[in-house]
Motif scaffolding. Sequence first.
Motif, short mmCIF file in Angstrom:
data_model
loop_
_atom_site.label_atom_id
_atom_site.label_comp_id
_atom_site.label_asym_id
_atom_site.label_seq_id
_atom_site.Cartn_x
_atom_site.Cartn_y
_atom_site.Cartn_z
N PHE A 1 2.08 12.47 0.02
CA PHE A 1 1.96 11.70 1.27
C PHE A 1 3.30 11.64 1.98
O PHE A 1 3.40 11.85 3.19
CB PHE A 1 1.45 10.29 0.94
N GLU B 1 -5.39 5.45 4.35
CA GLU B 1 -4.86 6.58 3.59
C GLU B 1 -4.94 6.24 2.09
O GLU B 1 -4.50 5.19 1.66
CB GLU B 1 -3.40 6.84 3.96
N LYS B 2 -5.53 7.12 1.33
CA LYS B 2 -5.68 6.88 -0.10
C LYS B 2 -4.75 7.80 -0.89
O LYS B 2 -4.64 9.00 -0.60
CB LYS B 2 -7.13 7.13 -0.53
N SER B 3 -4.10 7.22 -1.88
CA SER B 3 -3.20 8.01 -2.73
C SER B 3 -4.02 8.92 -3.62
O SER B 3 -5.09 8.54 -4.11
CB SER B 3 -2.33 7.08 -3.58
N HIS C 1 0.83 -1.21 0.00
CA HIS C 1 0.00 0.00 0.00
C HIS C 1 0.87 1.26 0.00
O HIS C 1 0.56 2.23 -0.70
CB HIS C 1 -0.92 -0.02 1.22
N LEU C 2 1.95 1.22 0.78
CA LEU C 2 2.84 2.39 0.84
C LEU C 2 3.50 2.66 -0.51
O LEU C 2 3.80 3.80 -0.84
CB LEU C 2 3.92 2.17 1.91
N MET D 1 1.46 5.11 -2.58
CA MET D 1 1.22 6.47 -2.10
C MET D 1 2.03 7.50 -2.91
O MET D 1 3.12 7.22 -3.37
CB MET D 1 1.55 6.59 -0.62
N SER D 2 1.47 8.68 -3.04
CA SER D 2 2.07 9.72 -3.86
C SER D 2 3.15 10.49 -3.10
O SER D 2 3.30 10.34 -1.88
CB SER D 2 0.98 10.70 -4.32
#
Length: 582
Positions: free
Chosen positions: A112, A321-323, A104-105, A108-109
């Motif tokens: 983040f 947390e959503k990118s 998931h990480l 991320m953008s």
Amino acid sequence: MKILTSIKVVLPYFKKYKNILFLDLLCAGLTTVSEMVLPLILRYLSNVGMYHFNDLTLSLILRLAFLFIILKIIDLVAGYYMTSVGHIMGAKIETDMRADLYSHLQTMSDSFYNETKIGVLMSRITNDLFDITEFSHHVPEEYFIGGLKILVSLFILLNINVKMTLLIYLMIPIMIFFANKYQRRMKNAQKKQRVQVGNFNSSIEDSLLGVRVVKSFANEDIELEKFEDQNNKFLDIKEEYYKSMAGFNTVTKLFDGLMYLILILTGGYFMMKREIEAGDLLAYVMYVTSLLNTVKRIVEFTEQFQKGLTGIERFEEIMNEKSDIVDSENAVEIGKVQGQIEFKDVTFKYEVDTENVLEHFNLKIKPGGNIALVGPSGAGKTTICNLIPRFYDVNNGEVLVDGKNVKDIKLKSLRDNIGIVQQDVYLFSGTVLDNIRYGKPGATDEEVLRASDLAGATEFIEKLPEKFNTYVGERGLKLSGGQKQRISIARVFLKNPPILILDEATSALDNKSEQIVQESLEELSKGRTTITIAHRLTTVQNADEIIVMEDRKIIERGNHEELMDKRGRYYDLYTKGGLLAG
């Protein structure tokens, strides 16, 4: 409700191992039954010996002993399975959760990571999930065993003496009520502790990575002061936690004592009244002891339970947390890239900025074109390059590659076709070979060697102690700036992308290293659409077009000769030394 929410988060991970979990609980049931039969054996033996002595034979004793041996063997086999396979199941669940979190990480953008400390994320990936193993194994097991013992004990004790049993069991909910207050305090302190561990890790990482700067300014005392501050905060939270735990344990021990007091008073009274036999009281004491040990075990497990819950909650926080950079529903593979890039009426600002970095910005680059972006720091040069691979998304307008909006191209497909050489080179801990091959995982040694030759890196690599198998150190600390840069260029050569971005790739190098690296970059640029952010104007004289930026907009454009003839801003910069600030 928070506990139920946490259970819902971890429940899907149990489904994969439901067969193991079922066998684990079956074994837990077997060990519990085996343990709870012993008081019945002793009760029967005691009552026979005291009230029916003639029936107490060697044959009876051996039969009871044989029953106990069978039960003990079942207990040992089931216990072995619980301890080994049960714990392994917990470790597998932890591993699966860590893999999901890390995956998931990766999505991320940049925004983040701009807002999140790496040390905090490291703590989430490691420390926060360590306790998941114990939690995943013990939560179902301990509460299943505890529930089973409480119910079985209740049934047996009611058959021995109803009044005593009701008094004993009445104390349990009262104890839980008072203990809950300390439980909540423990959980809150545990969460604070996890947050502080992340901050602490981040602070230590920052200080150690910058140790050369610390020493150069002789600021060791300042760093020690920062460390002491973080260390003492950690101690304060620990003290809060252990005080809560002490209160929790005191409450449970108080009620533990009260239960035994009730047992002494009522047991003695009912024996005096001939309402309970000696063997029954012996069994009763053993069951109450087992019951109290069960409660104590659950109490002791509460600390691990709270740690597990905290880890799950913090796991969920990151997973939620959503990118802001994701593939659109209709995103497609870009196919064979020609390399045409266009900025069409682009407006963009970073979240922390109050002003736009780019406003109604337009720029078109033909396939295979070689353009340079020059101008002072803050003019928007790096932002332009960050928008092409979608490290950030524009607020308005479009960025197009071969006529396709980058938002409509699958991220992996887009970035597979873009190579970036930056000023701040990042090499991974590993060998030279590993770092070059990172540009094309699975590349042959011959392909790596060819990329190294093209980057002009082979000569210095061959002089290293173990050549391509030389360990480069953390972040490439064992190599010079020029050597690291040539390895990064070799990495891009190996990737062989049709679009190339050179972000001040030589600005941090000395003149000799810059000259070597510049030759490598010129070789790398051939046949590709190339965008160069230049610090020294002498490095971009051969560009097809030079874009001069100032105040976040284009103020001049043309090739070197054209701009020199104009005698404008570029001419002034070039004749005054050709070195830009930033």
